[in-house]
Design a protein around this motif. Sequence first.
Motif, mmCIF file in Angstrom:
data_model
loop_
_atom_site.group_PDB
_atom_site.id
_atom_site.type_symbol
_atom_site.label_atom_id
_atom_site.label_comp_id
_atom_site.label_asym_id
_atom_site.label_seq_id
_atom_site.Cartn_x
_atom_site.Cartn_y
_atom_site.Cartn_z
ATOM 1 N N ASP A 57 0.809 -1.222 0.000
ATOM 2 C CA ASP A 57 0.000 0.000 0.000
ATOM 3 C C ASP A 57 0.840 1.270 0.000
ATOM 4 O OD1 ASP A 57 -2.500 -1.168 -0.160
ATOM 5 O OD2 ASP A 57 -2.721 -1.372 2.006
ATOM 6 N N THR A 58 2.048 1.212 0.572
ATOM 7 C CA THR A 58 2.882 2.415 0.657
ATOM 8 C C THR A 58 4.069 2.384 -0.306
ATOM 9 O OG1 THR A 58 4.264 1.506 2.439
ATOM 10 C CG2 THR A 58 2.264 2.704 3.091
ATOM 11 N N ALA A 59 4.227 1.311 -1.053
ATOM 12 C CA ALA A 59 5.395 1.168 -1.929
ATOM 13 C C ALA A 59 5.366 2.177 -3.078
ATOM 14 C CB ALA A 59 5.453 -0.246 -2.493
ATOM 15 N N ASP A 60 6.504 2.836 -3.283
ATOM 16 C CA ASP A 60 6.665 3.730 -4.436
ATOM 17 C C ASP A 60 7.102 2.950 -5.674
ATOM 18 O OD1 ASP A 60 6.079 6.036 -2.935
ATOM 19 O OD2 ASP A 60 8.142 6.121 -2.208
ATOM 20 N N ARG A 61 7.716 1.793 -5.427
ATOM 21 C CA ARG A 61 8.209 0.969 -6.535
ATOM 22 C C ARG A 61 7.838 -0.489 -6.236
ATOM 23 N NH1 ARG A 61 10.850 1.916 -11.190
ATOM 24 N NH2 ARG A 61 12.845 0.953 -11.732
ATOM 25 N N VAL A 62 7.343 -1.178 -7.246
ATOM 26 C CA VAL A 62 6.922 -2.568 -7.094
ATOM 27 C C VAL A 62 7.632 -3.408 -8.147
ATOM 28 C CG1 VAL A 62 4.983 -4.188 -7.112
ATOM 29 C CG2 VAL A 62 4.653 -1.857 -6.233
ATOM 30 N N VAL A 63 8.202 -4.529 -7.711
ATOM 31 C CA VAL A 63 8.867 -5.462 -8.622
ATOM 32 C C VAL A 63 8.023 -6.725 -8.713
ATOM 33 C CG1 VAL A 63 10.994 -6.689 -9.178
ATOM 34 C CG2 VAL A 63 11.094 -4.554 -7.877
ATOM 35 N N ILE A 64 7.666 -7.116 -9.914
ATOM 36 C CA ILE A 64 6.842 -8.307 -10.136
ATOM 37 C C ILE A 64 7.711 -9.374 -10.787
ATOM 38 C CG2 ILE A 64 4.772 -9.239 -11.242
ATOM 39 C CD1 ILE A 64 3.760 -6.321 -11.447
ATOM 40 N N LEU A 65 7.824 -10.537 -10.147
ATOM 41 C CA LEU A 65 8.594 -11.650 -10.692
ATOM 42 C C LEU A 65 7.642 -12.644 -11.348
ATOM 43 C CD1 LEU A 65 11.081 -12.335 -7.729
ATOM 44 C CD2 LEU A 65 11.240 -10.639 -9.564
ATOM 45 N N VAL A 66 7.859 -12.913 -12.633
ATOM 46 C CA VAL A 66 7.001 -13.824 -13.398
ATOM 47 C C VAL A 66 7.801 -15.088 -13.715
ATOM 48 C CG1 VAL A 66 5.535 -14.090 -15.425
ATOM 49 C CG2 VAL A 66 5.879 -11.805 -14.426
ATOM 50 N N ALA A 79 5.915 -12.106 -5.894
ATOM 51 C CA ALA A 79 6.102 -13.375 -6.599
ATOM 52 C C ALA A 79 4.763 -13.695 -7.247
ATOM 53 C CB ALA A 79 6.515 -14.472 -5.621
ATOM 54 N N TRP A 80 4.710 -13.551 -8.555
ATOM 55 C CA TRP A 80 3.433 -13.577 -9.291
ATOM 56 C C TRP A 80 3.282 -14.861 -10.102
ATOM 57 C CZ3 TRP A 80 1.588 -13.455 -14.404
ATOM 58 C CH2 TRP A 80 0.248 -13.053 -14.559
ATOM 59 N N LEU A 81 2.712 -15.881 -9.484
ATOM 60 C CA LEU A 81 2.300 -17.063 -10.229
ATOM 61 C C LEU A 81 0.813 -16.886 -10.518
ATOM 62 C CD1 LEU A 81 2.955 -19.799 -11.461
ATOM 63 C CD2 LEU A 81 2.547 -20.849 -9.221
ATOM 64 N N GLY A 82 0.535 -15.907 -11.362
ATOM 65 C CA GLY A 82 -0.846 -15.539 -11.675
ATOM 66 C C GLY A 82 -1.335 -16.115 -12.986
ATOM 67 N N TYR A 83 -0.589 -17.083 -13.507
ATOM 68 C CA TYR A 83 -0.990 -17.747 -14.748
ATOM 69 C C TYR A 83 -0.563 -19.208 -14.660
ATOM 70 C CZ TYR A 83 3.738 -18.089 -16.849
ATOM 71 O OH TYR A 83 5.030 -18.415 -17.138
ATOM 72 N N ASP A 84 -0.910 -20.005 -15.664
ATOM 73 C CA ASP A 84 -0.587 -21.428 -15.682
ATOM 74 C C ASP A 84 0.537 -21.674 -16.678
ATOM 75 O OD1 ASP A 84 -0.611 -24.169 -15.438
ATOM 76 O OD2 ASP A 84 -2.413 -24.462 -16.666
ATOM 77 N N PRO A 85 1.793 -21.764 -16.221
ATOM 78 C CA PRO A 85 2.906 -22.002 -17.150
ATOM 79 C C PRO A 85 2.812 -23.389 -17.787
ATOM 80 C CG PRO A 85 3.683 -21.177 -15.019
ATOM 81 C CD PRO A 85 2.259 -21.577 -14.838
ATOM 82 N N PRO A 86 3.461 -23.564 -18.929
ATOM 83 C CA PRO A 86 3.478 -24.893 -19.558
ATOM 84 C C PRO A 86 4.254 -25.904 -18.711
ATOM 85 C CG PRO A 86 4.177 -23.176 -21.096
ATOM 86 C CD PRO A 86 4.165 -22.568 -19.737
ATOM 87 N N GLU A 87 4.052 -27.167 -19.050
ATOM 88 C CA GLU A 87 4.776 -28.242 -18.387
ATOM 89 C C GLU A 87 5.748 -28.874 -19.385
ATOM 90 O OE1 GLU A 87 1.211 -28.426 -18.506
ATOM 91 O OE2 GLU A 87 1.208 -27.150 -16.724
ATOM 92 N N GLY A 88 6.980 -29.112 -18.955
ATOM 93 C CA GLY A 88 7.941 -29.814 -19.780
ATOM 94 C C GLY A 88 8.324 -29.059 -21.041
#
Length: 350
Positions: A132-141, A187-196
């Motif tokens: 809520d107070t962050a001026d900078r946000v880092v998203i790891l995909v 740490a954004w696991l907000g999608y379904d990555p492929p397998e293999g």
Amino acid sequence: MPRRLVTPHRAILTATLSGLVLLGGSMLGPARATPPETPVGAAAWLADPLAPPDPVTAGPARVAAFFAGLAPADATALARRFPQITGNLDGVPTRLRYLANRLDHPEAADRQILGYDDSADGRVIEVLGDLDTADRVVILVPGVDTDLAGFDTGLGGVQRRAPAWQARQLHDRIRAGEPGARVAVVAWLGYDPPEGMGRDTVREDRAATGALALQRFTDGLVLGHTGRSIVVVGHSYGSIVAGLAAPGLPAQVTDIVALGSPGMGVPDRSGLRTGARVWACAAPGDWIRRVPGVRILGLGHGRLPSDPEFGALPLPCDDVDGHDGYFEPHTAALQALADLAATHPDGDPR
């Protein structure tokens, strides 16, 4: 003019993809994003007397406006009645998403969980720092084979592959260098990555679906935070998600980083159609360097961003071990990411 040499790997993959083109079928053609699924409990949610917006079609701004118009007690009561929807809906206030996920998943009650879905391979979004107070946000995909089961432990039990561990390394390094920095790491696991290494990994359908989710997520992050800037870091297949999302990301995304990337779905940096700075690196021993940078009728991901001809800014990573070592504590790559996160949007971490 001297002839450009074609590496054996590039020639083999080009021939293979060309053969698939001749075979035809559903593998070919542009990436196709999968529409978002209707969440469990949506019918009851839409029938609620408070008349909340459709969780599938309403954008973060519409959702945020709805919650801003509720009395605090009503907003909290709605989160308690529908934790699965509230806890995963972009535009919902951060505190309510944390509350909803604590209620729905008490085993994670001591963590800041901004999204959690344990169906199929699962999805989870964890925040380190004060969002809520962050001026900078880092998203790891993250990339291929990342799922809920390995979010904390890593694929095959290898910790350095775990998104939660990677986010902690980066957050700790930022805090060590700039204790007062108002930075949050997601740490954004907000999608379904492929397998293999099958069809889904060669194509970009999963990435296209993830790109839409990432755009929606970042749209929610900038609401009410006009001075906030965002860094998106994609590792491996996650960099394709970042690349496909790039044209639709808000202008407050100032930097996009591709680590160990097999391509970003475009031939070069200009194809990303973004005003953000684009950074890339691939470790000397990263096997991704042997992936040919080709793309034929939807198969392959284009030129590797670590190739100077792509046009990305170079990030140091000569001391990184293999494909999964970019977040290890001793590396120049982790330090560069921390410097990028802690600096002003026009700062240079090199």
